[in-house]
Design a protein around this motif. Structure first.
Motif, PDB file in Angstrom:
ATOM      1  N   SER B  73      31.307   4.651  36.140  1.00 38.67           N
ATOM      2  CA  SER B  73      29.872   4.591  36.434  1.00 38.67           C
ATOM      3  C   SER B  73      29.363   5.960  36.855  1.00 38.67           C
ATOM      4  N   ILE B  74      30.124   6.624  37.723  1.00 34.33           N
ATOM      5  CA  ILE B  74      29.718   7.969  38.151  1.00 34.33           C
ATOM      6  C   ILE B  74      29.665   8.902  36.943  1.00 34.33           C
ATOM      7  N   LEU B  75      30.708   8.821  36.104  1.00 34.72           N
ATOM      8  CA  LEU B  75      30.748   9.707  34.941  1.00 34.72           C
ATOM      9  C   LEU B  75      29.587   9.413  34.004  1.00 34.72           C
ATOM     10  N   TYR B  76      29.217   8.117  33.887  1.00 32.86           N
ATOM     11  CA  TYR B  76      28.082   7.810  33.018  1.00 32.86           C
ATOM     12  C   TYR B  76      26.808   8.446  33.542  1.00 32.86           C
ATOM     13  N   LEU B  77      26.558   8.296  34.836  1.00 30.45           N
ATOM     14  CA  LEU B  77      25.314   8.847  35.385  1.00 30.45           C
ATOM     15  C   LEU B  77      25.274  10.359  35.240  1.00 30.45           C
ATOM     16  N   ARG B  78      26.440  10.990  35.261  1.00 31.60           N
ATOM     17  CA  ARG B  78      26.469  12.446  35.136  1.00 31.60           C
ATOM     18  C   ARG B  78      26.264  12.885  33.692  1.00 31.60           C
ATOM     19  N   SER B  79      26.945  12.192  32.748  1.00 27.63           N
ATOM     20  CA  SER B  79      26.958  12.704  31.385  1.00 27.63           C
ATOM     21  C   SER B  79      26.089  11.899  30.435  1.00 27.63           C
ATOM     22  N   LYS B  80      25.716  10.643  30.820  1.00 23.86           N
ATOM     23  CA  LYS B  80      24.939   9.757  29.946  1.00 23.86           C
ATOM     24  C   LYS B  80      25.635   9.531  28.600  1.00 23.86           C
ATOM     25  N   LYS B  81      26.955   9.528  28.618  1.00 17.75           N
ATOM     26  CA  LYS B  81      27.680   9.262  27.365  1.00 17.75           C
ATOM     27  C   LYS B  81      28.019   7.785  27.301  1.00 17.75           C
ATOM     28  N   GLN B  82      27.766   7.202  26.121  1.00 16.63           N
ATOM     29  CA  GLN B  82      27.884   5.761  25.994  1.00 16.63           C
ATOM     30  C   GLN B  82      29.303   5.254  26.226  1.00 16.63           C
ATOM     31  N   LYS B  83      30.296   6.102  25.918  1.00 11.07           N
ATOM     32  CA  LYS B  83      31.672   5.611  26.037  1.00 11.07           C
ATOM     33  C   LYS B  83      32.001   5.221  27.470  1.00 11.07           C
ATOM     34  N   ARG B 142      24.027  -6.770  33.773  1.00  6.85           N
ATOM     35  CA  ARG B 142      24.157  -6.341  32.387  1.00  6.85           C
ATOM     36  C   ARG B 142      23.494  -7.333  31.450  1.00  6.85           C
ATOM     37  N   GLN B 143      23.574  -8.624  31.828  1.00  4.29           N
ATOM     38  CA  GLN B 143      22.970  -9.641  30.968  1.00  4.29           C
ATOM     39  C   GLN B 143      21.453  -9.581  31.005  1.00  4.29           C
ATOM     40  N   ALA B 144      20.916  -9.102  32.134  1.00  3.79           N
ATOM     41  CA  ALA B 144      19.481  -9.231  32.350  1.00  3.79           C
ATOM     42  C   ALA B 144      18.684  -8.080  31.746  1.00  3.79           C
ATOM     43  N   VAL B 145      19.340  -7.077  31.209  1.00  2.98           N
ATOM     44  CA  VAL B 145      18.605  -5.940  30.641  1.00  2.98           C
ATOM     45  C   VAL B 145      18.913  -5.834  29.159  1.00  2.98           C
ATOM     46  N   GLU B 146      17.837  -5.673  28.359  1.00  2.00           N
ATOM     47  CA  GLU B 146      18.017  -5.633  26.914  1.00  2.00           C
ATOM     48  C   GLU B 146      18.373  -4.232  26.415  1.00  2.00           C
ATOM     49  N   GLU B 147      17.574  -3.235  26.860  1.00  2.00           N
ATOM     50  CA  GLU B 147      17.731  -1.900  26.282  1.00  2.00           C
ATOM     51  C   GLU B 147      19.061  -1.302  26.713  1.00  2.00           C
ATOM     52  N   PRO B 148      19.845  -0.811  25.739  1.00  2.00           N
ATOM     53  CA  PRO B 148      21.199  -0.326  26.062  1.00  2.00           C
ATOM     54  C   PRO B 148      21.199   0.812  27.072  1.00  2.00           C
ATOM     55  N   GLU B 149      20.270   1.757  26.949  1.00  2.00           N
ATOM     56  CA  GLU B 149      20.291   2.923  27.844  1.00  2.00           C
ATOM     57  C   GLU B 149      19.999   2.477  29.276  1.00  2.00           C
ATOM     58  N   LYS B 150      18.974   1.637  29.414  1.00  2.00           N
ATOM     59  CA  LYS B 150      18.587   1.169  30.743  1.00  2.00           C
ATOM     60  C   LYS B 150      19.687   0.313  31.350  1.00  2.00           C
ATOM     61  N   ARG B 151      20.281  -0.531  30.513  1.00  9.62           N
ATOM     62  CA  ARG B 151      21.350  -1.400  30.997  1.00  9.62           C
ATOM     63  C   ARG B 151      22.497  -0.566  31.545  1.00  9.62           C
ATOM     64  N   ALA B 152      22.852   0.478  30.792  1.00  5.11           N
ATOM     65  CA  ALA B 152      23.964   1.325  31.219  1.00  5.11           C
ATOM     66  C   ALA B 152      23.633   2.002  32.544  1.00  5.11           C
ATOM     67  N   ARG B 153      22.412   2.486  32.658  1.00  8.28           N
ATOM     68  CA  ARG B 153      22.013   3.239  33.853  1.00  8.28           C
ATOM     69  C   ARG B 153      22.002   2.328  35.080  1.00  8.28           C
ATOM     70  N   LEU B 154      21.321   1.165  34.946  1.00 12.24           N
ATOM     71  CA  LEU B 154      21.191   0.282  36.111  1.00 12.24           C
ATOM     72  C   LEU B 154      22.552  -0.274  36.536  1.00 12.24           C
ATOM     73  N   SER B 155      23.361  -0.649  35.543  1.00 11.23           N
ATOM     74  CA  SER B 155      24.641  -1.237  35.940  1.00 11.23           C
ATOM     75  C   SER B 155      25.557  -0.165  36.527  1.00 11.23           C
ATOM     76  N   ALA B 156      25.388   1.093  36.094  1.00 12.42           N
ATOM     77  CA  ALA B 156      26.193   2.161  36.691  1.00 12.42           C
ATOM     78  C   ALA B 156      25.836   2.315  38.169  1.00 12.42           C
ATOM     79  N   VAL B 157      24.541   2.239  38.474  1.00 15.15           N
ATOM     80  CA  VAL B 157      24.130   2.330  39.881  1.00 15.15           C
ATOM     81  C   VAL B 157      24.784   1.202  40.686  1.00 15.15           C
ATOM     82  N   PHE B 158      24.744  -0.006  40.127  1.00 12.88           N
ATOM     83  CA  PHE B 158      25.336  -1.120  40.865  1.00 12.88           C
ATOM     84  C   PHE B 158      26.855  -1.006  40.928  1.00 12.88           C
TER      85      PHE B 158
END
Lengths: 229, 240
Positions: B73-83, B142-158
């Motif tokens: 999650s930390i790495l996602y917020l830093r790099s925004k890479k989908q993997k 993760r289920q409650a958000v449709e857009e992939p980018e937003k879903r990734a960002r919000l779930s990373a925070v959580f």
């Protein structure tokens, strides 16, 4: 110090209508009233081997259930209001750090929570003919517990406002994270209500302070990700 | 292309090793390994204590999976890479299943050892339950958000918040009485180091088996997610 301005704006808007505050207070009262229906008869029974009345055992749980449930109402509207008419975009355009928005929201939510708690406690005392032994201790515990609730709650409120099922999702994701606060606050409140000292709740107070500090700092760091697009 | 094929080969080898190891470990536990902890005056059959060989490795695998969620999650917020988002999702799903299995196997064991499925003020039981609930809500976000980018960002925070609250929960429930034994040192309250000799070797086989199982499931889940991506892309290209 821009967060003071943001908090002032929120409170000004709130006190014009008092919509949120009214529903929070009334909801908290209803919870207490339901408890008094449910436990009223048995509450005064004395339990000899614990040297306590039943109401002493139930009081901290009842208080915190009403505080957290009513607080949840306020939190779920805290960012939902900003979502309408693009207010959040306006806030983001402010020449301030994103964390200032968070701090402002924390402050306004905390004020509403404290007002609600101040209205709920007397009603609780009246309905259960209860006597609070250590009022200063209780205030400290409620203060720390409320801030723990608000720090996490405001962050998760900003998080859920972007989701489809925001009002339903917030309690579901907030309560598991809140468990340390609620456990320690309930336990410390119980001791304070029955004439305990600060030294009796040192462990619980430590947990509350640590929780508050950690989540305040983490929220400063991650808040911007919850509202960016 | 060459490296891709080799990677796939490597994955298949890991899956095969995992399958074999799981079978071996089940056989060892059921037929060969000794009873790991002295049952004392426990209510049930002492043979029930063998569930420990599953219980501990599964629990530790769940913790590791959640740690992976935290880091990615930390790495996602830093790099925004989908993997990284895919890795968090896979690790969280595997972790939730393992956490659930920990609760189930612990309850079964508790019924035998303490004569109760659940002891409501025990430290370890409650932390495990909180852990399970937190990551269940992670999956709900993760289920409650449709857009992939937003879903990734919000779930990373959580994912970050959730992991931080776990050690605090652990601390906060420490004030209450304890029933769950402490077996992995350091154990401040004593009673640690109940494992030694033969038991340790059987346990290590199980650890290896379940770590590999968790890793294999995560890799499969990530491949699954990749395929889903590809399918969506094909759909978009052909205007389906």
């Amino acid at each position: 110090m821009k967060f003071l301005e943001i908090a002032r704006k929120d409170l000004l808007a709130e006190f014009r209508t008092k919509q949120m505050l009214n529903s929070m207070v009334i909801f908290a009262l209803l919870v207490i009233v339901i408890f008094s229906f449910a436990f009223g008869n048995e509450a005064t029974i004395f339990v000899p081997n614990l040297n306590k009345k039943i109401v002493d055992l139930l009081a901290p749980g009842m208080l915190w259930i009403s505080f957290t449930f009513a607080g949840m109402l306020g939190l779920s509207r805290s960012f939902a209001g900003e979502k309408e008419e693009g207010c959040l975009e306006g806030l983001k355009l402010c020449p301030a750090e994103r964390s200032e928005i968070y701090n402002g929201k924390v402050l306004s939510n905390a004020v509403l929570m404290f007002l609600m708690e101040m209205a709920t406690l007397p009603i609780f005392i009246v309905l259960f003919s209860y006597e609070i032994k250590n009022i200063l201790g209780l205030i400290v515990v409620v203060f720390l517990g409320t801030f723990g609730f608000i720090f996490v709650g405001t962050l998760l409120s900003a998080l859920t406002v972007n989701t489809r099922t925001r009002e339903i999702l917030l309690p579901v994701i907030l309560f598991p994270v809140l468990i340390p606060v609620i456990l320690s606050a309930v336990s410390a409140t119980g001791i304070m209500l029955s004439n305990g000292n600060f030294s009796d709740v040192a462990g619980e107070l430590q947990i509350l302070v640590v929780y508050d500090l950690i989540f305040f700092v983490v929220a400063q760091m991650v808040f911007e990700y919850t509202i960016e697009d | 292309m060459q490296t891709n094929a080799m990677l796939n080969m490597l994955k298949k080898i890991i899956y095969a090793i995992t399958a074999v190891l799981i079978l071996i470990s089940v056989y060892l536990v059921l037929f060969i390994a000794p009873i790991p902890i002295d049952p004392g005056a426990a209510a049930g059959d002492p043979g029930n204590f063998k569930i420990f060989y599953f219980h501990l490795p599964i629990a530790i695998s769940a913790y590791l999976s959640f740690f992976i969620v935290f880091i990615s999650s930390i790495l996602y917020l830093r790099s925004k890479k989908q993997k990284w988002d895919m890795l968090s999702l896979s690790a969280a799903e595997v972790g939730v299943v393992f956490a659930f299995l920990t609760l189930v196997s612990g309850s079964i064991w508790g019924r035998s050892a303490w004569n109760a499925y659940w002891v409501s003020w025990d430290v370890r039981l409650n932390t495990s339950l909180i852990l399970f609930l937190i990551y269940l809500s992670y999956l709900m976000i993760r289920q409650a958000v449709e857009e992939p980018e937003k879903r990734a960002r919000l779930s990373a925070v959580f994912g970050i918040i959730g992991f931080i609250s776990v050690p605090i929960s652990f601390l906060s429930v420490r004030f209450y009485s304890k029933m769950h034994p402490c077996v992995v040192p350091p154990c401040p309250s004593g009673g640690g180091g109940g494992i030694g000799g033969e038991v340790l070797y059987y346990l290590l086989v199980n650890f290896l088996a379940y770590f590999l199982l968790a890793a294999s499931l995560m890799m499969l889940r990530m491949d699954n997610e990749n395929l889903k991506e590809k399918a969506n892309e094909l759909k978009r290209k052909n205007n389906l």
